[in-house]
Design an enzyme around this catalytic site. Structure first.
Site, PDB file in Angstrom:
ATOM      1  N   CYS A  70     -36.700 -59.402  21.108  1.00 46.60           N
ATOM      2  CA  CYS A  70     -37.063 -60.081  22.354  1.00 46.60           C
ATOM      3  C   CYS A  70     -37.975 -59.113  23.093  1.00 46.60           C
ATOM      4  CB  CYS A  70     -35.833 -60.500  23.158  1.00 46.60           C
ATOM      5  SG  CYS A  70     -34.730 -59.160  23.649  1.00 46.60           S
TER       6      CYS A  70
HETATM    7  O1  LIG Z   1     -36.439 -59.221  26.739  1.00 48.97           O
HETATM    8  C1  LIG Z   1     -35.836 -60.228  26.966  1.00 48.97           C
HETATM    9  C2  LIG Z   1     -34.380 -60.210  27.227  1.00 48.97           C
HETATM   10  O2  LIG Z   1     -33.863 -58.912  27.168  1.00 48.97           O
HETATM   11  C3  LIG Z   1     -36.561 -61.527  27.040  1.00 48.97           C
HETATM   12  O3  LIG Z   1     -37.417 -61.654  25.952  1.00 48.97           O
HETATM   13  C4  LIG Z   1     -37.369 -61.580  28.331  1.00 48.97           C
HETATM   14  O4  LIG Z   1     -36.487 -61.442  29.429  1.00 48.97           O
HETATM   15  C5  LIG Z   1     -38.147 -62.891  28.436  1.00 48.97           C
HETATM   16  O5  LIG Z   1     -37.265 -63.953  28.409  1.00 48.97           O
HETATM   17  P1  LIG Z   1     -37.621 -65.334  29.132  1.00 48.97           P
HETATM   18  O6  LIG Z   1     -38.866 -65.826  28.455  1.00 48.97           O
HETATM   19  O7  LIG Z   1     -36.417 -66.197  28.862  1.00 48.97           O
HETATM   20  O8  LIG Z   1     -37.827 -65.027  30.567  1.00 48.97           O
END
Ligand SMILES: O=C(CO)[C@H](O)[C@H](O)COP(=O)(O)O
Length: 140
Positions: free
Chosen positions: A60
């Site tokens: 992520c």
């Molecule tokens: O690094 C992450 C979690 O640790 C996610 O990838 C990041 O927060 C983005 O997520 P979203 O697109 O749901 O906001």
């Protein structure tokens, strides 16, 4: 070997990791769908804990969210790694069964090196058996 894979976004780093998995003699269980990072981490964790996969790989933006979600699954030992030494150490000394990486902070070639170190390091060191058992006891 079967490797569960999941990422909550796609970029050059995730594509490099997917290509590196495809280039290996591993069966890839891709859990990626239209899901958020907690669901992706949990799905990879469940694949590993449930025996559908031997090891898991999650990405992520930070790597932390999917790692935390995977670690919520009983029996999962997810480790965030950013270089090959951390990744191989996580296998050797922690018996990590899920590798977590940041898709924003790891360049594609580094992510592929980290992945290789994780997949190519047998785990765990027998000297760590008692410590791995202590980790398992924390699941109870
Ligand atoms: O690094 C992450 C979690 O640790 C996610 O990838 C990041 O927060 C983005 O997520 P979203 O697109 O749901 O906001």
């Amino acid at each position: 070997m079967r490797v569960a894979y999941g990422a909550d976004d796609a970029n050059e780093t995730t594509r490099a990791v997917q290509q590196a998995l495809a280039d290996r003699a591993v069966e890839v269980v891709d859990v990626t769908g239209d899901q958020q990072w907690p669901d992706i981490g949990a799905a990879v964790g469940q694949a590993v804990a449930g025996g559908t996969a031997d090891l898991g790989v999650v990405l992520c933006w930070t790597g932390t969210g999917t790692a935390i979600a995977a670690n919520k699954v009983t029996g999962v030992r997810a480790a965030l790694a950013w270089d090959p030494w951390i990744a191989s150490g996580a296998r050797k000394w922690n018996d990590a069964n899920v590798l977590a990486m940041s898709l924003k902070r790891l360049a594609p070639d580094v992510a592929v090196e980290v992945l290789a170190a994780f997949l190519d390091t047998p785990g765990p060191d027998p000297d760590e058996a008692a410590n791995i058992a202590r980790l398992g006891a924390l699941d109870d």
